[in-house]
Design a protein around this motif. Sequence first.
Motif, PDB file in Angstrom:
ATOM      1  N   LEU A 250     -52.499  49.796  38.822  1.00  0.00           N
ATOM      2  CA  LEU A 250     -51.851  49.550  37.492  1.00  0.00           C
ATOM      3  C   LEU A 250     -52.678  48.565  36.719  1.00  0.00           C
ATOM      4  O   LEU A 250     -52.916  48.694  35.585  1.00  0.00           O
ATOM      5  CB  LEU A 250     -50.163  48.712  38.095  1.00  0.00           C
ATOM      6  CG  LEU A 250     -49.621  48.645  36.738  1.00  0.00           C
ATOM      7  CD1 LEU A 250     -49.277  49.800  35.988  1.00  0.00           C
ATOM      8  CD2 LEU A 250     -48.275  47.922  37.118  1.00  0.00           C
ATOM      9  N   GLY A 251     -53.363  47.532  37.517  1.00  0.00           N
ATOM     10  CA  GLY A 251     -54.046  46.457  36.462  1.00  0.00           C
ATOM     11  C   GLY A 251     -55.259  47.256  35.914  1.00  0.00           C
ATOM     12  O   GLY A 251     -55.701  46.982  35.054  1.00  0.00           O
ATOM     13  N   LEU A 252     -55.821  48.362  36.792  1.00  0.00           N
ATOM     14  CA  LEU A 252     -57.041  49.019  36.351  1.00  0.00           C
ATOM     15  C   LEU A 252     -56.837  50.000  35.095  1.00  0.00           C
ATOM     16  O   LEU A 252     -57.547  50.403  34.206  1.00  0.00           O
ATOM     17  CB  LEU A 252     -57.711  49.639  37.270  1.00  0.00           C
ATOM     18  CG  LEU A 252     -58.453  48.795  38.451  1.00  0.00           C
ATOM     19  CD1 LEU A 252     -58.941  49.702  39.336  1.00  0.00           C
ATOM     20  CD2 LEU A 252     -59.536  48.151  37.721  1.00  0.00           C
ATOM     21  N   THR A 253     -55.383  50.143  34.803  1.00  0.00           N
ATOM     22  CA  THR A 253     -55.052  51.130  33.584  1.00  0.00           C
ATOM     23  C   THR A 253     -54.771  50.257  32.574  1.00  0.00           C
ATOM     24  O   THR A 253     -54.878  50.960  31.398  1.00  0.00           O
ATOM     25  CB  THR A 253     -53.672  51.903  34.113  1.00  0.00           C
ATOM     26  OG1 THR A 253     -52.767  51.011  34.252  1.00  0.00           O
ATOM     27  CG2 THR A 253     -53.956  52.695  35.393  1.00  0.00           C
ATOM     28  N   ALA A 254     -54.679  48.951  32.731  1.00  0.00           N
ATOM     29  CA  ALA A 254     -54.806  48.173  31.370  1.00  0.00           C
ATOM     30  C   ALA A 254     -56.174  47.967  30.880  1.00  0.00           C
ATOM     31  O   ALA A 254     -57.286  48.170  31.405  1.00  0.00           O
ATOM     32  CB  ALA A 254     -54.377  46.670  31.774  1.00  0.00           C
ATOM     33  N   SER A 255     -56.206  47.438  29.575  1.00  0.00           N
ATOM     34  CA  SER A 255     -57.286  47.179  28.908  1.00  0.00           C
ATOM     35  C   SER A 255     -58.456  46.287  29.593  1.00  0.00           C
ATOM     36  O   SER A 255     -59.589  46.823  29.617  1.00  0.00           O
ATOM     37  CB  SER A 255     -57.041  46.533  27.329  1.00  0.00           C
ATOM     38  OG  SER A 255     -58.266  46.463  26.643  1.00  0.00           O
ATOM     39  N   PRO A 256     -58.123  45.077  30.158  1.00  0.00           N
ATOM     40  CA  PRO A 256     -58.822  44.376  30.975  1.00  0.00           C
ATOM     41  C   PRO A 256     -59.644  45.121  32.205  1.00  0.00           C
ATOM     42  O   PRO A 256     -60.767  45.098  32.670  1.00  0.00           O
ATOM     43  CB  PRO A 256     -58.291  43.227  31.332  1.00  0.00           C
ATOM     44  CG  PRO A 256     -57.140  43.010  30.446  1.00  0.00           C
ATOM     45  CD  PRO A 256     -56.813  44.208  29.790  1.00  0.00           C
ATOM     46  N   GLY A 257     -58.675  45.965  32.609  1.00  0.00           N
ATOM     47  CA  GLY A 257     -58.974  46.892  33.736  1.00  0.00           C
ATOM     48  C   GLY A 257     -60.085  47.965  33.329  1.00  0.00           C
ATOM     49  O   GLY A 257     -61.074  48.009  34.133  1.00  0.00           O
TER      50      GLY A 257
END
Length: 126
Positions: free
Chosen positions: A57-64
């Motif tokens: 889930l974190g990798l789908t965000a912009s920082p990810g």
Amino acid sequence: MATTDVETVGGGADKAKLTAAAALVLAGFVGFYLLSAQGAWVQWLVLLVAFGAAVALGLTASPGQRLIAFGRDAVKEVKKVVWPTRKEAGQMTAYVFAFVVVMALFLWLTDKLLEWVLYGLILGWR
């Protein structure tokens, strides 16, 4: 006055994704301790699944996404490196060892010379 660039999380969706990822990590820890009666396999499975889901889930965000792009760029740069051959690496290692031996001898001889000058000639302690 110097200005510094501060990176912030993009939009509301990115904040929600990162908050949900943090909640998944917390849920993994809580599940790990609450399921202690179920056995170690179940505990670790719950923890690993929660962490895996949080990372995904974190990798789908912009920082990810920026982290993934950085990783790809790093791999491209590493592929550009011209690595030495086995023979070259062995030669360079031999040069380094030879230099270390020469420097050790030089420092030992310098130490003994200074010891002889100071204690033998100047102070006469020997």
